[in-house]
Design an enzyme around this catalytic site. Structure first.
Site, PDB file in Angstrom:
ATOM      1  N   ASP A  85      55.766   7.883 -44.930  1.00 29.19           N
ATOM      2  CA  ASP A  85      57.049   8.489 -44.997  1.00 29.19           C
ATOM      3  C   ASP A  85      58.055   7.799 -44.070  1.00 29.19           C
ATOM      4  O   ASP A  85      57.488   8.010 -42.785  1.00 29.19           O
ATOM      5  CB  ASP A  85      57.210   9.957 -45.312  1.00 29.19           C
ATOM      6  CG  ASP A  85      58.622  10.344 -45.469  1.00 29.19           C
ATOM      7  OD1 ASP A  85      59.379   9.687 -45.733  1.00 29.19           O
ATOM      8  OD2 ASP A  85      58.602  11.645 -45.028  1.00 29.19           O
ATOM      9  N   ASP A 112      57.237   6.044 -48.805  1.00 33.09           N
ATOM     10  CA  ASP A 112      58.019   5.105 -49.299  1.00 33.09           C
ATOM     11  C   ASP A 112      57.886   3.858 -48.719  1.00 33.09           C
ATOM     12  O   ASP A 112      56.871   3.409 -47.967  1.00 33.09           O
ATOM     13  CB  ASP A 112      59.518   5.646 -48.804  1.00 33.09           C
ATOM     14  CG  ASP A 112      59.726   5.899 -47.491  1.00 33.09           C
ATOM     15  OD1 ASP A 112      59.044   4.919 -46.691  1.00 33.09           O
ATOM     16  OD2 ASP A 112      60.218   6.779 -46.900  1.00 33.09           O
ATOM     17  N   ASP A 155      51.653  -2.289 -60.548  1.00 31.12           N
ATOM     18  CA  ASP A 155      51.213  -1.666 -61.844  1.00 31.12           C
ATOM     19  C   ASP A 155      52.111  -1.918 -62.792  1.00 31.12           C
ATOM     20  O   ASP A 155      53.095  -1.711 -62.829  1.00 31.12           O
ATOM     21  CB  ASP A 155      51.242   0.000 -61.484  1.00 31.12           C
ATOM     22  CG  ASP A 155      50.033   0.478 -61.575  1.00 31.12           C
ATOM     23  OD1 ASP A 155      49.558   0.751 -63.213  1.00 31.12           O
ATOM     24  OD2 ASP A 155      49.357   1.241 -60.939  1.00 31.12           O
ATOM     25  N   ASP A 195      47.964  -0.508 -66.709  1.00 29.52           N
ATOM     26  CA  ASP A 195      47.691   0.853 -66.874  1.00 29.52           C
ATOM     27  C   ASP A 195      47.298   1.094 -68.447  1.00 29.52           C
ATOM     28  O   ASP A 195      48.035   0.462 -69.389  1.00 29.52           O
ATOM     29  CB  ASP A 195      48.858   1.693 -66.709  1.00 29.52           C
ATOM     30  CG  ASP A 195      48.840   3.152 -66.690  1.00 29.52           C
ATOM     31  OD1 ASP A 195      48.010   3.795 -66.091  1.00 29.52           O
ATOM     32  OD2 ASP A 195      49.404   3.799 -67.764  1.00 29.52           O
ATOM     33  N   GLU A 209      43.081  -1.560 -66.870  1.00 32.79           N
ATOM     34  CA  GLU A 209      42.519  -0.400 -66.729  1.00 32.79           C
ATOM     35  C   GLU A 209      42.002   0.009 -68.033  1.00 32.79           C
ATOM     36  O   GLU A 209      42.515   0.213 -69.207  1.00 32.79           O
ATOM     37  CB  GLU A 209      43.486   0.999 -66.287  1.00 32.79           C
ATOM     38  CG  GLU A 209      42.970   2.198 -66.129  1.00 32.79           C
ATOM     39  CD  GLU A 209      43.632   3.260 -66.317  1.00 32.79           C
ATOM     40  OE1 GLU A 209      43.559   4.568 -65.767  1.00 32.79           O
ATOM     41  OE2 GLU A 209      44.752   3.425 -67.212  1.00 32.79           O
ATOM     42  N   HIS A 246      43.588   6.657 -57.470  1.00 26.65           N
ATOM     43  CA  HIS A 246      44.618   7.973 -57.222  1.00 26.65           C
ATOM     44  C   HIS A 246      44.197   8.743 -58.638  1.00 26.65           C
ATOM     45  O   HIS A 246      44.816   9.965 -58.663  1.00 26.65           O
ATOM     46  CB  HIS A 246      45.802   7.444 -57.476  1.00 26.65           C
ATOM     47  CG  HIS A 246      46.154   6.711 -58.875  1.00 26.65           C
ATOM     48  ND1 HIS A 246      45.442   5.393 -59.241  1.00 26.65           N
ATOM     49  CD2 HIS A 246      46.755   7.031 -59.973  1.00 26.65           C
ATOM     50  CE1 HIS A 246      45.822   5.202 -60.218  1.00 26.65           C
ATOM     51  NE2 HIS A 246      46.536   5.941 -61.020  1.00 26.65           N
ATOM     52  N   ASP A 247      43.365   8.657 -59.478  1.00 21.03           N
ATOM     53  CA  ASP A 247      42.810   9.410 -60.687  1.00 21.03           C
ATOM     54  C   ASP A 247      41.377   9.981 -60.322  1.00 21.03           C
ATOM     55  O   ASP A 247      41.115  10.978 -61.172  1.00 21.03           O
ATOM     56  CB  ASP A 247      42.678   8.684 -61.801  1.00 21.03           C
ATOM     57  CG  ASP A 247      44.332   8.192 -62.283  1.00 21.03           C
ATOM     58  OD1 ASP A 247      45.308   8.884 -61.980  1.00 21.03           O
ATOM     59  OD2 ASP A 247      44.173   7.142 -63.125  1.00 21.03           O
TER      60      ASP A 247
HETATM   61  C1  GLC Z   1      46.642   5.808 -65.970  1.00 24.78           C
HETATM   62  C2  GLC Z   1      47.065   6.053 -64.585  1.00 24.78           C
HETATM   63  C3  GLC Z   1      47.177   7.476 -64.361  1.00 24.78           C
HETATM   64  C4  GLC Z   1      48.250   7.977 -65.393  1.00 24.78           C
HETATM   65  C5  GLC Z   1      48.060   7.650 -66.736  1.00 24.78           C
HETATM   66  C6  GLC Z   1      49.236   7.474 -67.660  1.00 24.78           C
HETATM   67  O1  GLC Z   1      45.385   6.424 -66.207  1.00 24.78           O
HETATM   68  O2  GLC Z   1      45.967   5.514 -63.747  1.00 24.78           O
HETATM   69  O3  GLC Z   1      47.489   8.076 -63.118  1.00 24.78           O
HETATM   70  O4  GLC Z   1      48.718   9.324 -65.426  1.00 24.78           O
HETATM   71  O5  GLC Z   1      47.591   6.293 -66.822  1.00 24.78           O
HETATM   72  O6  GLC Z   1      49.994   6.495 -67.409  1.00 24.78           O
END
Ligand code: GLC
Length: 608
Positions: free
Chosen positions: A58, A66, A135, A237, A291, A367-368
């Site tokens: 931050d 940020d 992304d 994504d 993904e 992050h998931d």
């Molecule tokens: C992907 C992202 C995740 C998000 C989902 C919906 O799985 O990695 O963080 O919540 O898509 O966009």
């Protein structure tokens, strides 16, 4: 030599020509089979570092990471030795799903900074020789995107057909499951026009209708906008979900694997990916990673084979789904299925794809996911460092582009919240509310989430032992793991035996050993329950990697016909080599050179 020099200029990260040349012709197969290496490409040779911007640094003390914060840490990122940064979404968003609900694809979220900040970030990365992957979230938008606002306003609006609508007079649409919705359904009734809209994720994330060619052109324009700025690629994504059977027939699915596989195999998916490639991707020298939850190994090459002209790589989810999550409900851990032989089998099966064509990726955290050291290693004080180093050894020695999630380079662990009020992720919060309404077992749910929630991976980067771990001077948007007093970058810099120093050395090893990028992978000792061991071979050079996944250590043997040469990497001081055996201590990891013994050479089994 001239060839080598050219390569060095073109691909600076492979400063390894002097050591072992990457072959262009097939080598004679040896006992560990040095067959043809895959075709070279810069995006196969890079190490990617994922920056989760909300939690990285931050700069203005509002408690949210940020872009300026990231800029202030660029020298640190450079010091890791990584070549690419993948940045989670920083586009304008109401943040229902932490930026994965975009309301303007050409604007930066005000919490994250401005477009000028973004441009400075991109410049700063490029000046340091680091590429930037953004992304691309285009299966859905935010419901606050102007397209959706228009679309929902009337049935005749020109944007109506940008989304999937089911008019109420046709009755209730066939069941579709939502990953995040409080009530579980992916259809949401909207009274303005008396119709349901589709949202595989939250009700604030309506799915775009790719079947409409105007939607596709809008998306390609967005992609061009970022490529023209100089962005070096996209992580896409949930990209396999974009194509839908718009008649929405009833489907037979009982649990997430079944409906995810259904979502990921829409009728026109490959047509769209090829079109996107033809119209946009093929015009730029960029990298792509989809993904790809729900994509089976048998279908992998349809996405990534060279001659398909679709994507270069994707993330497969079998590894992370296998180790520790219940198949019928990803919100609960499964302690019964942590079998190392099975995990090895999954890695090996996916490597066999790359052995034919295309290219792979490898990751153990993002992050998931909850933190890799807590999940695949052991985050007790005794084993945290050793097991985190062992996992980095795995990530950086596979035949695939490695993705390292920020914080894993210092071995950050799960925070394990016990109070629902600490959670920020809509997935946990919405499911909790649903369970509360339905009278479910909330205590069991919270115990489960402490292990598997996505927020475990989203707590702020731990930079120092100062207040708030040096992440912010304000109140952090999510609690910081209290272990920051010992687990932090500053402490890791001072400690030469830290995970951080080891991680940097491992990256240097990968960069200096083309065999670790391109060499053939071969699993050893498949049924061993404690040790993951394999070789990588290229041009007559063979390395062996042996990883203990157990607090009890483990034992394995060198492959027949080989003796141990130099140890290139070891996460402990003690050598495990005892003649033809490796006696590994708890979570020990080694990378060894193998030398073919005389008998092997006499039998004419040598590589070239
Ligand atoms: C992907 C992202 C995740 C998000 C989902 C919906 O799985 O990695 O963080 O919540 O898509 O966009």
């Amino acid at each position: 030599m001239k060839w080598c020099l050219k390569l060095l200029l073109a691909v600076p990260l492979l400063a390894a020509c002097a050591h072992t040349a990457v072959p262009t012709t097939p080598a004679k197969p040896g006992p560990l089979g040095n067959t043809a290496a895959p075709r070279r490409a810069w995006w196969k040779e890079v190490v990617v570092y994922q920056v989760y911007p909300r939690s990285f640094q931050d700069s203005d003390n509002n408690g949210v990471g940020d872009i300026r914060g990231i800029i202030s840490r660029l020298d640190y990122i450079k010091s890791l030795g990584v070549n690419v940064v993948w940045l989670n979404p920083v586009y304008q968003s109401p943040n229902d799903d932490a930026g994965y609900d975009i309301s303007d694809y050409r604007a930066i979220m005000s919490e994250m900074g401005s477009m000028a900040d973004f441009d400075a970030l991109l410049r700063g990365l490029h000046q340091r020789g680091i590429k930037l992957v953004m992304d691309l979230v285009v299966n859905h938008t935010s419901d606050e995107h102007s397209w959706f606002q228009q679309s929902r306003s009337s049935r005749n609006n020109p944007y109506r057909d940008y989304y999937h609508w089911w008019p109420a007079e046709k009755g209730t649409p066939a069941k579709r499951w939502s990953f995040f919705d409080e009530e579980g359904s992916a259809w949401r009734f909207d009274s303005t026009t008396s119709a349901y809209y589709l949202h595989y994720f939250s009700r604030k994330q309506p799915d775009l209708k790719w079947e409409n060619p105007r939607v596709r052109q809008e998306i390609y324009d967005i992609m061009r906008f970022w490529f023209e700025k100089g962005v070096d690629g996209f992580r896409m994504d949930v990209i396999p979900f974009i194509s839908k059977d718009t008649t929405f027939p009833p489907i037979q699915a009982k649990n997430p694997p079944e409906y995810i596989a259904y979502y990921a195999n829409g009728p026109r998916l490959h047509e769209y990916l090829r079109e996107m490639n033809r119209e946009v991707l093929s015009k730029y020298d960029v990298m792509t990673v989809g993904e790809a939850g729900g994509v089976a190994v048998e279908d992998a090459l349809k996405f990534i084979a060279d001659d398909r002209h679709e994507l270069q790589t994707f993330f497969q989810f079998e590894v992370v789904d296998h180790w520790g999550r219940r198949e019928d409900n990803f919100l609960y851990p499964d302690s019964t299925d942590r079998s190392l032989p099975e995990l090895k089998g999954i890695f090996t099966k996916w490597d066999s794809v790359v052995a034919q064509d295309g290219w792979g990726t490898v990751f153990l955290g993002n992050h998931d996911q909850s933190r890799m050291v807590s999940r695949y290693g052991n985050d007790s004080p005794q084993h945290r460092k050793t097991s985190a180093k062992m996992l980095h050894t795995l990530l950086l020695t596979m035949r695939a582009t490695p993705y390292i999630y920020n914080g894993d380079e210092i071995g950050m662990a799960n925070i394990r919240f016990t109070d629902i009020r600490d959670y920020r992720d809509l997935m946990t919060i919405n499911f909790y509310q649903r369970l509360a309404r339905e009278g479910g077992d909330l205590r069991e749910f919270l115990t489960a989430q402490a292990e598997v929630s996505r927020d475990n991976g989203r707590t702020p980067m731990q930079w120092s032992a100062d207040s708030n771990a040096g992440f912010t001077g304000g109140i952090p948007w999510i609690r910081i793991n209290l272990d920051y007093r010992t687990v932090n970058v500053a402490a890791a810099e001072r400690d030469t035996s830290s995970v951080l120093h080891y991680f940097r050395r491992m990256i240097q090893l990968r960069k200096s050993e083309p065999v670790l990028v391109y060499g053939r992978y071969q699993l050893l000792d498949r049924e061993n329950p404690d040790v993951f061991a394999y070789t990588r071979s290229l041009n007559g050079r063979t390395l062996m990697v042996a990883l203990s996944f157990s607090p009890a250590g483990g034992r394995t043997a060198l492959p027949t016909g080989y003796t141990a040469g130099r140890t290139l990497m070891n996460n402990l001081a003690e050598s495990p080599v005892q003649g033809g055996q490796l006696l590994l201590r708890p979570y020990q990891a080694v990378v060894l050179e193998l030398k073919q013994d005389v008998a092997g050479r006499v039998n004419g089994q040598g590589g070239n």
